[in-house]
Enzyme design. Structure first.
Site, PDB file in Angstrom:
ATOM      1  N   HIS A 112      25.221 -15.324  11.275  1.00 26.76           N
ATOM      2  CA  HIS A 112      24.055 -15.419  10.384  1.00 26.76           C
ATOM      3  C   HIS A 112      23.344 -14.072  10.389  1.00 26.76           C
ATOM      4  O   HIS A 112      23.141 -13.459  11.442  1.00 26.76           O
ATOM      5  CB  HIS A 112      23.123 -16.528  10.883  1.00 26.76           C
ATOM      6  CG  HIS A 112      21.785 -16.495  10.237  1.00 26.76           C
ATOM      7  ND1 HIS A 112      21.635 -16.428   8.862  1.00 26.76           N
ATOM      8  CD2 HIS A 112      20.531 -16.494  10.762  1.00 26.76           C
ATOM      9  CE1 HIS A 112      20.344 -16.390   8.581  1.00 26.76           C
ATOM     10  NE2 HIS A 112      19.652 -16.432   9.704  1.00 26.76           N
ATOM     11  N   CYS A 115      18.935 -21.918   8.718  1.00 26.84           N
ATOM     12  CA  CYS A 115      19.950 -20.853   8.641  1.00 26.84           C
ATOM     13  C   CYS A 115      21.329 -21.314   9.101  1.00 26.84           C
ATOM     14  O   CYS A 115      22.315 -20.621   8.888  1.00 26.84           O
ATOM     15  CB  CYS A 115      19.494 -19.649   9.445  1.00 26.84           C
ATOM     16  SG  CYS A 115      17.866 -19.096   8.966  1.00 26.84           S
ATOM     17  N   ASN A 124      17.507 -11.676   5.332  1.00 28.77           N
ATOM     18  CA  ASN A 124      17.882 -12.994   5.836  1.00 28.77           C
ATOM     19  C   ASN A 124      17.795 -13.990   4.679  1.00 28.77           C
ATOM     20  O   ASN A 124      16.707 -14.275   4.175  1.00 28.77           O
ATOM     21  CB  ASN A 124      16.919 -13.366   6.965  1.00 28.77           C
ATOM     22  CG  ASN A 124      17.211 -14.728   7.578  1.00 28.77           C
ATOM     23  OD1 ASN A 124      17.965 -15.527   7.018  1.00 28.77           O
ATOM     24  ND2 ASN A 124      16.599 -14.997   8.717  1.00 28.77           N
TER      25      ASN A 124
HETATM   26  O1  UT7 Z   1      16.958 -16.759  10.701  1.00 31.73           O
HETATM   27  C1  UT7 Z   1      16.623 -17.549  11.768  1.00 31.73           C
HETATM   28  C2  UT7 Z   1      16.045 -16.950  12.919  1.00 31.73           C
HETATM   29  N1  UT7 Z   1      15.188 -15.806  12.711  1.00 31.73           N
HETATM   30  C3  UT7 Z   1      15.355 -14.812  13.525  1.00 31.73           C
HETATM   31  O2  UT7 Z   1      16.294 -14.809  14.284  1.00 31.73           O
HETATM   32  C4  UT7 Z   1      14.341 -13.704  13.536  1.00 31.73           C
HETATM   33  C5  UT7 Z   1      14.092 -13.291  14.946  1.00 31.73           C
HETATM   34  N2  UT7 Z   1      13.044 -12.298  15.159  1.00 31.73           N
HETATM   35  C6  UT7 Z   1      13.091 -11.036  14.726  1.00 31.73           C
HETATM   36  O3  UT7 Z   1      13.948 -10.641  13.973  1.00 31.73           O
HETATM   37  C7  UT7 Z   1      12.051 -10.090  15.308  1.00 31.73           C
HETATM   38  O4  UT7 Z   1      11.355 -10.736  16.331  1.00 31.73           O
HETATM   39  C8  UT7 Z   1      11.048  -9.513  14.270  1.00 31.73           C
HETATM   40  C9  UT7 Z   1      11.747  -8.494  13.376  1.00 31.73           C
HETATM   41  C10 UT7 Z   1      10.454 -10.613  13.444  1.00 31.73           C
HETATM   42  C11 UT7 Z   1       9.925  -8.794  15.000  1.00 31.73           C
HETATM   43  O5  UT7 Z   1      10.468  -7.771  15.839  1.00 31.73           O
HETATM   44  P1  UT7 Z   1      10.025  -7.642  17.372  1.00 31.73           P
HETATM   45  O6  UT7 Z   1      10.703  -6.465  17.898  1.00 31.73           O
HETATM   46  O7  UT7 Z   1      10.295  -8.964  18.019  1.00 31.73           O
HETATM   47  O8  UT7 Z   1       8.484  -7.344  17.268  1.00 31.73           O
HETATM   48  P2  UT7 Z   1       7.244  -8.191  17.867  1.00 31.73           P
HETATM   49  O9  UT7 Z   1       7.071  -9.476  17.129  1.00 31.73           O
HETATM   50  O10 UT7 Z   1       7.348  -8.225  19.342  1.00 31.73           O
HETATM   51  O11 UT7 Z   1       6.048  -7.232  17.500  1.00 31.73           O
HETATM   52  C12 UT7 Z   1       5.919  -5.912  18.034  1.00 31.73           C
HETATM   53  C13 UT7 Z   1       4.786  -5.219  17.333  1.00 31.73           C
HETATM   54  C14 UT7 Z   1       3.488  -6.027  17.272  1.00 31.73           C
HETATM   55  O12 UT7 Z   1       2.399  -5.141  17.379  1.00 31.73           O
HETATM   56  P3  UT7 Z   1       1.631  -4.978  18.785  1.00 31.73           P
HETATM   57  O13 UT7 Z   1       1.124  -6.343  19.148  1.00 31.73           O
HETATM   58  O14 UT7 Z   1       2.655  -4.444  19.747  1.00 31.73           O
HETATM   59  O15 UT7 Z   1       0.555  -3.996  18.465  1.00 31.73           O
HETATM   60  C15 UT7 Z   1       3.515  -6.589  15.870  1.00 31.73           C
HETATM   61  O16 UT7 Z   1       2.227  -6.877  15.366  1.00 31.73           O
HETATM   62  O17 UT7 Z   1       5.158  -4.945  15.975  1.00 31.73           O
HETATM   63  C16 UT7 Z   1       4.137  -5.453  15.101  1.00 31.73           C
HETATM   64  N3  UT7 Z   1       4.766  -5.846  13.858  1.00 31.73           N
HETATM   65  C17 UT7 Z   1       4.952  -5.001  12.842  1.00 31.73           C
HETATM   66  N4  UT7 Z   1       4.650  -3.699  12.688  1.00 31.73           N
HETATM   67  C18 UT7 Z   1       5.008  -3.131  11.506  1.00 31.73           C
HETATM   68  C19 UT7 Z   1       5.271  -7.075  13.534  1.00 31.73           C
HETATM   69  N5  UT7 Z   1       5.787  -7.033  12.284  1.00 31.73           N
HETATM   70  C20 UT7 Z   1       5.597  -5.763  11.838  1.00 31.73           C
HETATM   71  C21 UT7 Z   1       5.921  -5.099  10.639  1.00 31.73           C
HETATM   72  N6  UT7 Z   1       5.615  -3.777  10.539  1.00 31.73           N
HETATM   73  N7  UT7 Z   1       6.543  -5.715   9.619  1.00 31.73           N
END
Ligand code: UT7
Length: 333
Positions: free
Chosen positions: A255, A114, A285
């Site tokens: 980004h 990215c 993204n």
């Molecule tokens: O481009 C280069 C760099 N990339 C980035 O900068 C991306 C960085 N990361 C992110 O944007 C975020 O971390 C995400 C959008 C990918 C995830 O958001 P988050 O707030 O960090 O969620 P998390 O990974 O901590 O997950 C929280 C919960 C989990 O469930 P439990 O374990 O709490 O029951 C996940 O399984 O959300 C769940 N989850 C989802 N639920 C519904 C993860 N993805 C999804 C989804 N829909 N698509």
């Protein structure tokens, strides 16, 4: 000494749109979750036969036309991509050059995920300032849908396809010049965001199907925290080392990974809502294409004007990071 000026911008987004509602029929997710956690509402997806270079060419044609620089005067093409047309060769830049009818022009790709567009900007600047090249076409182009696992809800909701391009050319006028570009990388954090299969670093029997070989895997939450920290530090460093204040920035173009990351960085730097450019809601993204696609949006809606100062800031797999202070210096007004 020659300086390097940012002359023009162009972008291309494929016609097909993939909405959050459609994604919620493919994996266990909802529009509400995606919107709240990422700010993304939709992303564009390339046609089955549309390659990364095809999209790059469309963006480049617009950037070339807006630059006022004759196609035959382009002496280098650099493409930033992690989803190249071909795994090893030819480079996507070479394919773009061929499709544009640019003959015998130095062309190569770089892989900085990215942060790719900031990296190619720094390379164009260095070649021009050294006197080795005069007019460099830079292209960030991605068909991320080809390397996205649409059974993994943690990643497939984020990524989209598209391309952005700019023409960087030599000038003697220091007021037009790109002020500075910072880039960095740290392989220690490689496992946060990577395509672990398919290369010589991966045992062949780890592949569970050719099509999946390049799929991206991400530790989203950890990546999120490092992204906010790194992006904020990047901006502080480049402003400080050039003695520029954040209020002197007209457009902050980070980004476009996640609205919450953009908001956290903007708040930490005390930037106003008007300064911060946000396009993640409509493109998702798009990795190396995200910054030029965002610059193109503010150019096309009339808010980017000649002479205004852009601050670019990127972060991506590798890990890589980079920032740039760029006056918009079109030849055609
Ligand atoms: O481009 C280069 C760099 N990339 C980035 O900068 C991306 C960085 N990361 C992110 O944007 C975020 O971390 C995400 C959008 C990918 C995830 O958001 P988050 O707030 O960090 O969620 P998390 O990974 O901590 O997950 C929280 C919960 C989990 O469930 P439990 O374990 O709490 O029951 C996940 O399984 O959300 C769940 N989850 C989802 N639920 C519904 C993860 N993805 C999804 C989804 N829909 N698509």
């Amino acid at each position: 000494m020659a300086y390097a000026a940012f002359r023009s911008i162009g972008a291309y987004a494929p016609k097909k749109v993939l909405t959050n509602e459609e994604l919620s029929t493919m994996v266990d997710t909802t529009d509400e979750w995606i919107t709240k956690r990422t700010g993304i509402k939709e992303r564009h997806i390339a046609d089955e036969n549309e390659t990364t270079s095809d999209m790059g060419v469309e963006a480049a044609k617009i950037a070339l036309e807006r630059s006022g620089i004759a196609k035959d005067d382009i002496d280098m093409v650099i493409c930033a991509t992690i989803s190249p047309d071909y795994f090893c060769m030819p480079s996507t830049a070479t394919t773009i050059a061929k499709k544009l009818g640019l003959e015998g022009v130095t062309s190569f790709d770089i892989s900085a995920a990215c942060t790719g567009f900031v990296y190619i900007l720094s390379i164009a600047k260095a070649f021009i300032e050294s006197g080795m090249k005069k007019n460099v076409l830079i292209v960030g182009a991605e068909r991320l849908s080809a390397i996205t696992d649409y059974t993994d809800r943690g990643t497939c909701i984020l990524f989209g396809d598209g391309a952005g391009s700019a023409v960087i050319s030599a000038t003697q006028n220091k007021d037009e010049a790109i002020i500075d570009v910072h880039t960095g990388a740290d392989g220690t954090y490689a496992d946060l965001l990577m395509s672990p299969n398919g290369g010589t670093g991966s045992p062949h029997d780890a592949l569970d199907g050719e099509a999946k070989a390049c799929f991206m895997q991400m530790k989203g939450n950890e990546t999120f925290k490092v992204a906010v920290r790194t992006l904020t530090k990047d901006v502080k460093d480049i402003l400080e080392s050039n003695d520029i204040k954040s209020e002197d920035i007209k457009h902050f173009v980070p980004h476009q990974a996640n609205y919450r990351i953009i908001k956290a960085v903007g708040d930490a730097l005390k930037l106003t809502k008007e300064q911060v450019v946000v396009t993640v809601q409509k493109y998702g993204n798009t990795s190396g294409a995200s910054i030029p696609m965002a610059i193109n949006d503010i150019y096309e809606d009339g808010s980017l004007k000649a002479g205004e100062l852009l601050l670019l800031d990127a972060f991506g797999g590798g890990l890589t990071w980079g920032s740039a202070l760029v006056p918009f210096s079109p030849l055609l007004r």
